[in-house]
Write an enzyme that holds these catalytic residues in place. Structure first.
Site, PDB file in Angstrom:
ATOM      1  N   GLY A  40      64.837  -4.062 183.384  1.00  0.00           N
ATOM      2  CA  GLY A  40      65.782  -3.331 184.222  1.00  0.00           C
ATOM      3  C   GLY A  40      67.143  -3.117 183.594  1.00  0.00           C
ATOM      4  O   GLY A  40      67.936  -2.325 184.100  1.00  0.00           O
ATOM      5  N   CYS A 249      46.359  17.515 202.262  1.00  0.00           N
ATOM      6  CA  CYS A 249      46.358  18.510 201.182  1.00  0.00           C
ATOM      7  C   CYS A 249      45.451  19.672 201.580  1.00  0.00           C
ATOM      8  O   CYS A 249      44.290  19.470 201.954  1.00  0.00           O
ATOM      9  CB  CYS A 249      45.886  17.891 199.876  1.00  0.00           C
ATOM     10  SG  CYS A 249      45.621  19.119 198.577  1.00  0.00           S
ATOM     11  N   CYS A 252      42.336  19.684 198.879  1.00  0.00           N
ATOM     12  CA  CYS A 252      41.359  18.599 198.724  1.00  0.00           C
ATOM     13  C   CYS A 252      41.322  17.687 199.941  1.00  0.00           C
ATOM     14  O   CYS A 252      40.532  16.753 199.995  1.00  0.00           O
ATOM     15  CB  CYS A 252      41.650  17.787 197.466  1.00  0.00           C
ATOM     16  SG  CYS A 252      43.011  16.617 197.642  1.00  0.00           S
ATOM     17  N   CYS A 274      48.572  18.681 197.013  1.00  0.00           N
ATOM     18  CA  CYS A 274      48.887  17.489 196.217  1.00  0.00           C
ATOM     19  C   CYS A 274      49.863  17.854 195.091  1.00  0.00           C
ATOM     20  O   CYS A 274      49.662  18.850 194.390  1.00  0.00           O
ATOM     21  CB  CYS A 274      47.628  16.940 195.548  1.00  0.00           C
ATOM     22  SG  CYS A 274      46.503  16.103 196.656  1.00  0.00           S
ATOM     23  N   CYS A 280      44.243  15.904 192.573  1.00  0.00           N
ATOM     24  CA  CYS A 280      43.683  16.909 193.474  1.00  0.00           C
ATOM     25  C   CYS A 280      42.402  17.498 192.884  1.00  0.00           C
ATOM     26  O   CYS A 280      41.372  17.611 193.558  1.00  0.00           O
ATOM     27  CB  CYS A 280      44.719  18.011 193.698  1.00  0.00           C
ATOM     28  SG  CYS A 280      44.346  19.097 195.077  1.00  0.00           S
TER      29      CYS A 280
END
Lengths: 306, 372, 204
Positions: A40, A249, A252, A274, A280
């Site tokens: 980090g 979606c 899909c 998506c 997808c």
């Protein structure tokens, strides 16, 4: 002018493997190792001027160039999609200068460079995610001075960040950050996950993959090793929550993926699809359908159904 | 009207490149520019690209200008991206600008200075009237008059003029110093040394520095600058290869140097004297050299100041934002797709709006009820 | 700087670009998966005094920008000219000035002798390569922290008796601290400063 005339015959093959010279790669590699050792923390590095503009992924490209080898399989996405212009451009760059195999399938890739998303398919151990980062400093919006923010990280003074989140709660009744939502790494360093939607934040927590972040213009590299605690900041009475959609979606039928809104006409018609194009397509190939299956958006570049 | 969903892709990119190339060339019945024409007839553009591109190569700069259709910031970027692939051998000996072969040298501080005022090729006293004769190509200009006597080898600098009285701050010479800070290899760090500051300013955008210098003059961090000296001419670049151990001349390059002076009232340690701001560019670029010198001095005064300085005196502000390749990239990257973050924001704003509307309706209903 | 005696310098990488990329990936994996032993395929032949892994690591990460400290036992041997020639790295006799350091685990100075970085720039710390006798047979050390899925035990042979105490001391100064890489033969284990070490009686 003979030198320039000679150079006009110059091929990209005269550039080094993965474009960067070896000394630059070593410098970046050293920065990556320190970044991993201090999860980090933003390691300053001697970012080079790249042949693409700052803001187009120069940090991610330098990180990828320093780690990539001929056995790698490279995937590159922008906004979750493999076919966005800049993702295509970067993928083509590495196919050309590093002679690597490229893929759109998340599970086949060993290195995934991304702008603004983490793929929906859970990452695996051994995979490397490379994030393109415009602004590595999570506190920059609150404090413009690098000298100040560096001291805040050094002494773990993150009060300002909490005050700002609390002000959100007072003003909006919730934390306002929706993308680039700040996270705490192993309970020590406050980190910007790059402008991914907060939807993706939980994917970083204890991820089996190595997450590397490159900010070229700001000249910083940082990292989250695999199996590392990544906590999205919140308050006990205002817990962290991710985005959800009422729609599935349209192509899909996925109900648990991040959706893009596509404006269909002037009459306020929308469809949601998506953002992760590979996810997808994989689902559609497996036979999943949505309310608008067969829409032209599901077709590939040459008109064939992807 | 239905919108066609735009898909990016390889074909779109290569087609765009072809179109761009066509635009760059323009109509085929117009003669193509040669690099020599750009180098020799657009030489001030070449000079700017060299200094902000940190690469003193007029042919490459001319090529970059041609490739960028005259967009100098784009040309600077092209030159930088090429420069970064070049091996670094080391750093030169300090330039002896006092020994420069002078083409122009003026001081605003004195009516005359040793060696005299040399006007040289300058726009300063031209009348800015469009010269329509130039529209009809051709014709060699009337040759310039050659001076009866050559200019001395070594013209004293403004520092020499003040040296006896110790009236001007002396910059320490850096002979035998460690390698100077190099922004092309190390990231910016603060507080910045003078080497880092001057390198950043030399690479800095001319327009940005000009505006900062202007703002400073108008009182936003003023240092009351006076132009001590401007000199332009050719100086030799010397390099000492470690295996030789003595300096060899690598090149002779054109430089513009500016020293701005401003009053310094003195402190406990230092007597009252004049402080210096310094500007140096490749080629002929007086506007840039003068702006740089003013900003250099303003930054030094910012470091000396106790109260919150003006923008021009704030080194993080100036040095982090002076690079036009960085600035242009970051500003223009906003045209890349951001629809994932935007979708996140859109959801948030829609939700806030729904809540606001509900609250507002409830308030109106309550008000109506109270009124009844 | 003394004159480099090239007659004692054995070859480095056969394919510097590919080899250093490959070795770097192994080192990167080791640092991001503390405690996980990794094998380096086809490392270069090390000079006397170094094992194959430590030689490969230093070739991969060191250059003219990184002062290298070698254990006094190595300075007089073939390792010093090898490192200077192949890496172009300046050698330092001050462990706290080293970006990279290599020592036999048994004779290494304590971790506190090396540079832990500073609180604003903790990345300016030493990475210490400790050459062990083996990765089995030593006292068991339990590791936890970033990069470790739960906990992992290691038992390198040849570390100083108070190693766990030193590691805990090193961890207590986080974000500052020395990053360790343990090597034996052509194997390595990453032990970055973020790792928490415990004594355990459990056998690995």
């Amino acid at each position: 002018m003979s030198t320039l005339a000679d150079a006009s015959n110059r091929e990209t093959s005269l550039y080094n493997f993965a474009y960067l010279d070896e000394q630059t790669k070593r410098m970046i590699r050293r920065a990556i190792l320190k970044a991993i050792a201090i999860p980090g923390y933003q390691v300053p590095f001697g970012s080079r001027e790249m042949p693409v503009p700052y803001g187009w992924g120069t940090g991610g490209i330098q990180v990828t160039a320093a780690v990539i080898g001929p056995d790698d399989v490279f995937k590159c996405i922008d906004q979750g999609a493999d076919d966005t212009t800049n993702a295509v451009s970067i993928r083509r760059f590495f196919a050309r200068v590093a002679d690597v195999r490229t893929t759109e399938a998340t599970d086949e890739a060993t290195i995934i460079q991304s702008r603004h998303r983490i793929p929906e398919r859970p990452l695996e151990n051994g995979q490397i995610m490379v994030f393109q980062v415009p602004q590595p400093e999570p506190l920059r919006g609150l404090e413009p001075r690098e000298t100040e923010t560096r001291a805040m990280h050094a002494y773990e003074e993150y009060g300002l960040q909490y005050v700002s989140l609390y002000e959100n709660v007072s003003a909006y009744g919730r934390i306002a950050a929706t993308a680039g939502y700040p996270v705490m790494i192993d309970e020590r360093y406050l980190m910007s996950p790059s402008p991914i939607p907060k939807f993706d934040n939980p994917k970083m927590d204890m991820s089996p993959a190595l997450l590397l972040f490159g900010a070229g213009r700001e000249k910083r590299i940082y990292a989250v090793p695999p199996y590392t605690r990544v906590r999205s900041l919140d308050f006990e009475d205002y817990p962290f929550e991710t985005q959800t959609w009422e729609d599935a979606c349209a192509l899909c039928g996925a109900k648990d993926s991040y959706l893009d809104e596509v404006v269909l006409d002037d009459d306020d018609h929308r469809m949601f699809v998506c953002s992760d194009s590979s996810h997808c397509a994989t689902r559609r190939d497996a036979g999943f359908t949505g309310p608008m299956s067969g829409h032209e958006l599901a077709r590939g570049e040459d008109g064939d159904t992807a | 009207m239905a919108y066609v969903a735009v898909k990016g892709g390889e074909r779109a990119i290569s087609h765009a490149h072809l179109w761009l190339e066509e635009e760059r060339r323009g109509p085929g019945d117009v003669a193509e520019l040669s690099l020599a024409q750009i180098r020799e007839q657009l030489s001030l553009a070449v000079d700017r690209v060299m200094v902000e591109g940190s690469c003193c190569d007029a042919d490459l700069a001319a090529l970059a200008i041609k490739q960028a259709s005259g967009d100098l910031v784009e040309a600077i970027f092209l030159l930088r991206a090429y420069r970064t692939t070049l091996p670094r051998f080391g750093f030169s000996e300090p330039l002896e600008t006092a020994r420069m072969a002078i083409r122009r040298r003026i001081s605003a501080a004195f009516k005359d200075i040793p060696g005299g005022q040399v006007l040289g090729p300058t726009y300063d006293y031209t009348h800015r009237l469009i010269d329509f004769k130039l529209a009809a190509e051709g014709g060699a200009p009337e040759p310039a008059v050659v001076a009866a006597e050559p200019i001395a080898d070594r013209l004293p600098t403004i520092s020499d003029v003040f040296s006896k009285e110790d009236l001007l701050q002396v910059d320490e010479r850096s002979d035998g110093a460690e390698a100077p800070f190099d922004l092309t290899r190390d990231p910016m760090s603060f507080p910045a040394g003078r080497d880092q500051r001057l390198q950043a300013l030399a690479r800095g955008d001319e327009g940005f520095l000009l505006s900062l210098a202007y703002a400073s003059q108008r009182g936003w961090g003023s240092t009351h600058p006076l132009c001590g000296e401007i000199r332009m001419g050719e100086a030799s670049v010397e390099f000492t290869p470690p295996e030789l151990g003595f300096p060899i001349e690598l090149a002779e390059i054109t430089l513009t140097e500016c020293t701005m002076i401003s009053e310094f009232g003195g402190s406990m340690e230092r007597p009252p004297q004049y402080a210096k701001g310094y500007g140096l560019t490749f080629g002929r670029n007086e506007r840039k050299a003068m702006s740089m010198a003013i900003v250099d001095r303003a930054l030094a005064s910012g470091a000396e100041a106790s109260e919150t300085p003006h923008a021009v005196q704030d080194e993080e502000f100036v040095l982090y934002h002076s690079d036009n390749v960085e600035a242009s990239g970051f500003v223009q990257h906003l045209k890349l797709p951001h629809y994932v973050d935007f979708q996140a924001s859109l959801q948030f704003v829609r939700r806030l709006r729904k809540e606001w509307t509900a609250r507002r309706e409830a308030e109106l209903a309550a008000a109506r009820e109270a009124a009844e | 700087m003394s004159v480099l005696d090239l007659s004692r310098v054995t070859p480095g990488f056969t394919d510097p670009i590919r080899d250093s990329q490959r070795i770097f990936r192994a080192v990167m994996t080791a640092m991001s998966r503390p405690g996980l032993p990794l094998a380096l395929a086809a490392p270069p032949t090390p000079p006397a005094g170094l094992d194959a892994a430590s030689a490969a690591i230093i070739l991969t990460v060191a250059d003219f920008e990184t002062p290298v400290w070698l254990d006094p036992a190595l300075v007089t041997g073939a390792a010093a000219p090898w490192v200077r020639f192949h890496c172009g790295a300046p050698l330092t006799d001050d462990p706290s000035a080293a970006a990279f350091a290599i020592a036999p685990a048994a004779s290494s100075p304590p971790l506190a002798a090396f540079n832990p970085g500073d609180s604003k720039y903790p990345d300016r710390s030493t990475t210490l390569v400790l050459m062990c006798e083996a990765f089995v047979g030593g006292p068991t050390i339990r590791l936890e922290g970033p990069g470790v899925d739960g906990a992992v035990d290691i038992a390198p042979l040849g570390l100083a008796d108070d190693t766990v105490d030193q590691l805990r001391e090193n961890r207590s100064g986080f974000q500052c601290g020395v990053d360790l890489i343990l090597t034996t033969g052509s194997y390595l284990i990453g032990l970055p400063r973020s790792t928490r070490a415990f004594v355990t009686t459990t056998q690995p």
